[in-house]
Every structure is written in structure tokens, then in C-alpha cells.
Design an enzyme around this catalytic site. Structure first.
Site, short mmCIF file in Angstrom:
data_model
loop_
_atom_site.label_atom_id
_atom_site.label_comp_id
_atom_site.label_asym_id
_atom_site.label_seq_id
_atom_site.Cartn_x
_atom_site.Cartn_y
_atom_site.Cartn_z
N ALA A 231 66.14 64.96 52.45
CA ALA A 231 66.91 64.49 51.28
C ALA A 231 65.94 64.12 50.15
O ALA A 231 65.66 64.94 49.28
CB ALA A 231 67.78 63.32 51.67
N GLU A 261 55.19 63.63 45.20
CA GLU A 261 55.09 65.06 45.47
C GLU A 261 54.23 65.74 44.42
O GLU A 261 54.47 65.52 43.23
CB GLU A 261 56.49 65.68 45.50
CG GLU A 261 57.29 65.20 46.71
CD GLU A 261 58.64 65.88 46.87
OE1 GLU A 261 58.98 66.76 46.08
OE2 GLU A 261 59.36 65.52 47.81
N HIS A 279 58.74 70.45 50.38
CA HIS A 279 60.03 70.43 49.67
C HIS A 279 60.65 71.85 49.62
O HIS A 279 60.94 72.38 48.56
CB HIS A 279 59.86 69.88 48.25
CG HIS A 279 61.13 69.30 47.67
ND1 HIS A 279 61.16 68.19 46.88
CD2 HIS A 279 62.42 69.69 47.79
CE1 HIS A 279 62.40 67.93 46.51
NE2 HIS A 279 63.20 68.84 47.07
P1 NAD Z 1 76.27 64.27 48.24
O1 NAD Z 1 76.39 63.42 47.04
O2 NAD Z 1 77.26 65.36 48.44
O3 NAD Z 1 76.33 63.34 49.53
C1 NAD Z 1 75.65 62.13 49.64
C2 NAD Z 1 76.43 61.24 50.59
O4 NAD Z 1 75.69 60.07 50.80
C3 NAD Z 1 77.80 60.83 50.04
O5 NAD Z 1 78.83 61.18 50.93
C4 NAD Z 1 77.67 59.32 49.92
O6 NAD Z 1 78.89 58.68 50.21
C5 NAD Z 1 76.64 59.01 50.94
N1 NAD Z 1 75.95 57.74 50.76
C6 NAD Z 1 75.55 57.15 49.60
N2 NAD Z 1 74.94 55.98 49.88
C7 NAD Z 1 74.93 55.84 51.23
C8 NAD Z 1 74.44 54.87 52.12
N3 NAD Z 1 73.81 53.76 51.68
N4 NAD Z 1 74.59 55.07 53.44
C9 NAD Z 1 75.21 56.17 53.91
N5 NAD Z 1 75.74 57.12 53.11
C10 NAD Z 1 75.59 56.96 51.79
O7 NAD Z 1 74.79 64.82 48.25
P2 NAD Z 1 74.25 66.13 48.96
O8 NAD Z 1 74.48 67.30 48.09
O9 NAD Z 1 74.76 66.15 50.34
O10 NAD Z 1 72.68 65.84 48.92
C11 NAD Z 1 72.12 64.84 49.74
C12 NAD Z 1 70.64 64.65 49.41
O11 NAD Z 1 69.92 65.84 49.63
C13 NAD Z 1 70.33 64.25 47.99
O12 NAD Z 1 69.35 63.24 48.02
C14 NAD Z 1 69.71 65.48 47.38
O13 NAD Z 1 68.86 65.18 46.33
C15 NAD Z 1 68.98 66.03 48.58
N6 NAD Z 1 68.66 67.46 48.50
C16 NAD Z 1 67.43 67.84 48.94
C17 NAD Z 1 67.09 69.18 48.95
C18 NAD Z 1 65.74 69.62 49.39
O14 NAD Z 1 65.24 70.60 48.87
N7 NAD Z 1 65.15 68.98 50.36
C19 NAD Z 1 68.01 70.12 48.49
C20 NAD Z 1 69.25 69.70 48.07
C21 NAD Z 1 69.57 68.36 48.09
C1 MLT Z 2 67.59 69.55 45.01
O1 MLT Z 2 67.79 68.36 44.78
O2 MLT Z 2 68.41 70.42 44.69
C2 MLT Z 2 66.38 69.91 45.75
O3 MLT Z 2 65.42 68.97 45.66
C3 MLT Z 2 65.95 71.31 45.65
C4 MLT Z 2 64.96 71.73 44.59
O4 MLT Z 2 65.31 71.85 43.44
O5 MLT Z 2 63.84 71.98 44.96
#
Ligand code: NAD
Ligand code: MLT
Length: 527
Positions: A231, A261, A279
Site C-alpha cells: 500500500a 523512496e 514499488h
Molecule cells: P481504497 O480507498 O479503495 O480502500 C482503502 C480502504 O481502507 C477503504 O475501504 C477504507 O475504508 C479503509 N480504511 C481507511 N482507514 C482504515 C483504517 N484505519 N483501518 C482499516 N481500514 C481503513 O484504496 P485502494 O484502491 O484499495 O488502495 C489501497 C492502498 O494501496 C492505497 O494506499 C494506495 O495508495 C495503495 N496502492 C499502492 C500501489 C502500489 O503500487 N504498491 C498501487 C495502487 C494502490
Molecule cells: C498508486 O498509488 O497508484 C501506486 O503507487 C502505483 C504507481 O503509480 O506507481
């Protein structure tokens, strides 16, 4: 020509789409320092980023033409959203484009962690045969604790179910019924810590989620738990994780994201039980094509048609819906604009009531449109539908909105009451036919005003000669009256005249009207 700056690596699909669009051009300029970005940002109407560019308040101060920031991806922790909102800049992301890819990466990380795949690769390539040392574990029938059941968390849950894991979920913002309906078990955070063999986080990085998995949390976990973070860096406290692995409380960690990062060399990398990727969560051909296409499409739609899709600082209104809402928003904006010219003193309260049948449309946007119309002549900063509510709040204006299904006399009626320190006005308007806006009531004066062009409200005594004198005065100055209506105010003591003229009434002539014996007040209105 409108210009879009692409300041991070973006798949070329989106760049091509922008370049093919008439009236818009794209400049790809990646790896800019904050100083360089500050120098050039003033030339652009739109900015497309991924996670590298940091869009700070300082940079936005120079972004005089910027209308929209598009993030190809989800996380927006690199954008100062309140600063953008204050300047009326729409901030959009592409929330659906990379969720499957990221969920798959999470599962891949869990598998790689539990079967020591990276360690096996490294040792074999180094000439060793660590078959015994690298024995792993099955995930079949093990408990996976998912923190955050949003877009990615819910896909991870589904994939893990396919792997025959026992999935338990903690998300305080999702109802237990929703989780149960999907066939999973919702639980408390402490219970999740107590029962999970694997824990994966899928929450946004917020104040409340930074350091969520810390020393105290690790203490509550099962001996030998494995943790995964695909995340955001910092949701798992990196120092506490190091200690938990060294003490063997945590049997391994899979990290795709880091507090800083790139992280460079740091203590966690010295541990064999930590596997990592730079990432890569969203880095697949499919996801990058998706987010690039989506962000380009959203930016083009906004720049060319004003259609807002996937904005995080203003409600999204797609083209078709905008067409249906358009007449009501335009009416609300005009009522706001009329009110701006009527009130005296400091604004205290604005109450917006939407009564009647609006064809099931969500009328909350009408509030923003009223505030935009109301604040436009008052505030120095540019006001638009993004920052109007923020500006109202900053000025301490109490804003309320109510909706009712019934409306007296009209199919639909938007009424805006504005209370200022010296005056209080109520203005109601409706849509005639499909899209013709009409103001039908100002306080208790019923009228049928077309809210467009040069208008005036004249308060006069009930002396019959007043109407003739007003007409003569305007006629002498070659100002034609195109619409006139006379009504009475509540107590019947005064009359109100609504006038529409073919040109605006200059101040000198307004004074002449004001000096007519039977005239009390003249309020010119320009819409
Ligand atoms: P989303 O908004 O759809 O879901 C997030 C969930 O977290 C929601 O359901 C919310 O209710 C819940 N939440 C908020 N606070 C909370 C808490 N304290 N405890 C438990 N649950 C809680 O988001 P998503 O699209 O599922 O993305 C999740 C994460 O993944 C984000 O941080 C995003 O930036 C990250 N992400 C990372 C990558 C990567 O390349 N590694 C790619 C895409 C997204
Ligand atoms: C995102 O939040 O969508 C991810 O971190 C993916 C990225 O843009 O590398």
C-alpha cells in the site's frame, strides 16, 4: 492552445491521445527538480503525474493557469490537495486502472515470501544449493488478515479465497453486512492480529494509518506471522518491523513500498527474511496502459467539456449526467449571483432548499453552484466549483442544504435564503420546460424573471404615477424596457417593480430614478 505537462513516466498511450486532440498539446518533461518545475508550471493548464513529482503549495503558487492535476494511479500523498482546492484546481486520479495488478502483486509477494523464492534465486545464482535452509510453508488453510477492504483489499480477499485461505477482514468504514455478503468474516483489529498467519495492509496513508503496524501491534500478533505492505511506506513502522523480525516474532515481511523512496541501503534490507520490490505494485503493462489511457481521457474531458471524472476534491459529474444537471446548476449559479447583488453587510448564512422533482438527480452540486455565483463578485481569489465550499467555510459562512420531494406551485424549486448582517433575502427559481431558468419569487414578490442580462428591482410606494415616471425617465435616456412586472410586498404598503432593459442603466440614471418622488430603492442587477 491548452498545454499539458507530463512530469512523470507515463505509458505512451495517454500521451498519444492528448496529442491527437485538437487544441491540446502535451510536453513530456520528467525528472524535473522542484525548482525547475516551479519555473515552468505557469505555462500549463494541466499536469499529469505518477508518484515521483511532488506537487507542493509552493509549486502551486506558480501554477497560475493550472486547472487540473491528473494522477495516473491511485495514491495522492504527493499532492497538496487542500492547496490545490483553494486555488480551484481539480485533482483527479485513476482509481480503477491498477487495482487488479496491485492485488495480484500482493498475492505474488505473499507466495514469494512464504516459499523463499527471492532468497532461493539469489543463493542458487551465487552457486549455493540451500534446499534445506529455504524450506517454506503452505498457505492452504492459513488465515490471512486483510486491513482495509477497499478496491484492492477486496480483490486480494477474493484471490486468497481461491487459494483456500481463511480470510478475515478489518475495515471500520465498511459495514459487517457488506463483508459478510461477500462471504468473508469481518473482525476487530485486535482479533485480526491475534488470529492471522499473514497480514496485508490495503489502507491509504493517513494520519490514522501511519505506523498502524507498530511495536504494540506486533506484540498482539501470532508468533511467526508474516506481513505484507503493497500500500504505502510507513503504514508498517520500519524500525518496529526490524525489531519484530530480529526477535523472531515476525517470520518475514514482503515490502513493495517504503517511507522514503527509493530507500537506499537501510537496516531492513540486511535481513534475509525481508523480500522487496521497488514499488512495482502497479507495474504491469496492463495497469500502466489503463491508467495512462484513463488519465488522458479524464484530462481531455475536463479541459474540453468541463466534465469532471474521478476527482478527489469535487464531486464527479460525467458528461451525460452533467447535461441533465446542467440547467439546475446554471439556475443555482444565477440565483447565487442575484443574491450577491442583493445582500448588504457581511454574509452569515446561506440555506439552499431543493424542493420537488429533479428527476432523481443528486442536487448536492447545486449548493456548490449557488456558492460559486454568490462568492464570485465578493472574493478576490478566483472562485469555481472546486473551491467555492472551501472559500465559504474560510469566511465563516454557515451553509445548509435540504431537499424535499414536494414543491408548492412548481414541479421543482430551488430556494436560496441569504442572511447577512444587514439584510435577509430569499430568492426562488425553477426550470420551465427542459432548460429555461426563471426566478419566480424574491422574498414575497412573485415574478417571472429571466435571470439573464440587465435587470433592476425597484421598490416604490403604491402611488400609481410611479410606473409611468420610471418608463419616461429610462425612455429619455434611450434605455428600452423589454420586460416589466409589478407586484406588492407582504404588507401591501409598497410595490416592487422588476425591469429588464436592453442595456445596463448607468449610475447617473439610477440616481435619477432614485430621486423620483415615489421611488424608495433601485437595485441594478447584472447576470
Ligand atoms: P481504497 O480507498 O479503495 O480502500 C482503502 C480502504 O481502507 C477503504 O475501504 C477504507 O475504508 C479503509 N480504511 C481507511 N482507514 C482504515 C483504517 N484505519 N483501518 C482499516 N481500514 C481503513 O484504496 P485502494 O484502491 O484499495 O488502495 C489501497 C492502498 O494501496 C492505497 O494506499 C494506495 O495508495 C495503495 N496502492 C499502492 C500501489 C502500489 O503500487 N504498491 C498501487 C495502487 C494502490
Ligand atoms: C498508486 O498509488 O497508484 C501506486 O503507487 C502505483 C504507481 O503509480 O506507481
Amino acid at each position: 492552445m491548452m498545454k499539458v505537462l507530463v512530469s512523470d513516466n507515463l505509458d505512451k498511450t495517454g500521451i498519444r491521445m492528448i496529442e491527437e486532440e485538437e487544441g491540446i498539446e502535451a510536453d513530456v518533461n520528467t525528472g524535473l527538480s522542484p525548482e525547475d518545475l516551479k519555473q515552468i508550471i505557469g505555462n500549463y493548464e494541466a499536469l499529469i503525474i505518477r508518484s515521483a513529482t511532488k506537487v507542493t503549495d509552493e509549486i502551486l503558487q506558480q501554477a497560475k493557469r493550472l486547472k487540473v492535476i491528473g494522477r495516473a494511479g491511485i495514491g495522492l500523498d504527493n499532492v497538496d490537495i487542500p492547496a490545490a482546492t483553494k486555488r480551484g484546481i481539480v485533482v483527479m486520479n485513476t482509481p480503477g486502472g491498477n487495482i487488479v495488478t496491485t492485488a495480484e502483486h500482493t498475492i505474488a509477494m505473499m507466495m514469494a515470501l512464504t516459499r523463499n523464492i527471492p532468497q532461493g534465486t539469489v543463493s542458487l545464482k551465487a552457486g549455493r544449493w540451500d534446499k534445506k535452509k529455504l524450506q517454506g510453508r503452505e498457505i492452504f488453510n492459513k488465515t490471512l488478515g486483510i486491513i482495509g477492504y477497499g478496491k484492492i483489499g477486496s480483490i486480494v480477499a477474493d484471490l486468497a479465497r481461491g487459494l483456500k485461505m481463511n480470510v478475515i477482514i478489518y475495515d471500520p468504514y465498511i459495514t459487517a453486512e457488506q463483508i459478510e455478503k461477500a462471504g468473508f468474516e469481518g473482525t476487530t483489529l485486535n482479533e485480526l492480529y491475534r488470529r492471522s498467519d499473514y497480514i496485508t495492509v490495503h489502507v491509504p496513508k493517513l494520519k490514522s494509518t501511519t505506523g498502524l503496524l507498530n511495536k504494540k501491534a506486533f506484540e498482539k500478533m501470532k508468533e511467526g506471522v508474516m506481513v505484507i505492505n503493497c500500500a504505502r511506506g510507513g503504514i508498517i513502522d520500519e524500525n518496529d518491523l526490524y525489531d519484530a523480525i530480529v526477535s523472531e516474532k515476525v517470520a518475514g515481511a514482503a515490502l513493495d513500498v517504503f517511507e522514503t523512496e527509493p530507500p537506499g541501503r537501510f537496516p531492513l534490507f540486511e535481513l534475509d527474511k525481508v523480500i522487496c520490490t521497488p514499488h512495482l505494485g502497479a507495474s504491469t503493462y496492463e495497469a500502466q496502459t489503463n491508467v495512462s489511457r484513463e488519465v488522458a481521457d479524464q484530462i481531455i474531458e475536463y479541459l474540453k467539456n468541463g466534465t469532471i471524472i474521478n476527482a478527489v476534491n469535487v464531486p464527479s459529474v460525467a458528461g451525460e449526467l452533467l447535461k441533465r444537471l446542467g440547467p439546475y446548476l446554471s439556475l443555482a449559479d444565477r440565483i447565487g449571483s442575484l443574491q450577491a447583488q442583493l445582500f448588504c453587510g457581511a454574509l452569515k448564512e446561506v440555506a439552499i432548499e431543493c424542493n420537488g422533482d429533479f428527476h432523481g438527480l443528486d442536487m448536492s452540486l447545486a449548493t456548490t453552484a449557488v456558492l460559486k455565483g454568490l462568492l464570485a463578485p465578493i472574493v478576490k481569489d478566483d472562485v469555481n466549483s472546486v473551491n467555492a465550499p472551501v472559500l465559504a467555510k474560510e469566511r465563516g459562512i454557515k451553509v445548509t442544504e435540504t431537499t424535499r420531494l414536494e414543491a408548492e406551485d412548481y414541479i421543482n424549486l430551488i430556494t436560496v435564503k441569504v442572511i447577512a448582517t444587514e439584510t435577509s433575502f430569499s430568492v426562488s427559481g425553477t426550470i420551465f420546460g427542459k432548460s429555461a431558468p426563471r426566478i419566480v419569487k424574491i422574498n414575497n414578490f412573485r415574478l417571472e424573471m429571466i435571470p439573464d442580462g440587465h435587470l433592476a428591482l425597484i421598490y416604490k410606494t403604491n402611488r400609481p404615477e410611479a410606473v409611468g415616471r420610471i418608463g419616461t425617465t429610462l425612455g429619455m435616456h434611450d434605455i428600452g424596457i423589454t420586460q416589466m412586472q409589478v407586484g406588492q410586498d407582504d404588507d401591501g404598503e409598497n410595490s416592487i417593480i422588476y425591469l429588464r432593459t436592453d442595456s445596463s442603466i448607468p449610475e447617473k440614471i439610477l440616481d435619477e430614478l432614485r430621486s423620483l418622488p415615489s421611488v424608495n430603492t433601485v437595485i441594478p442587477l447584472e447576470i
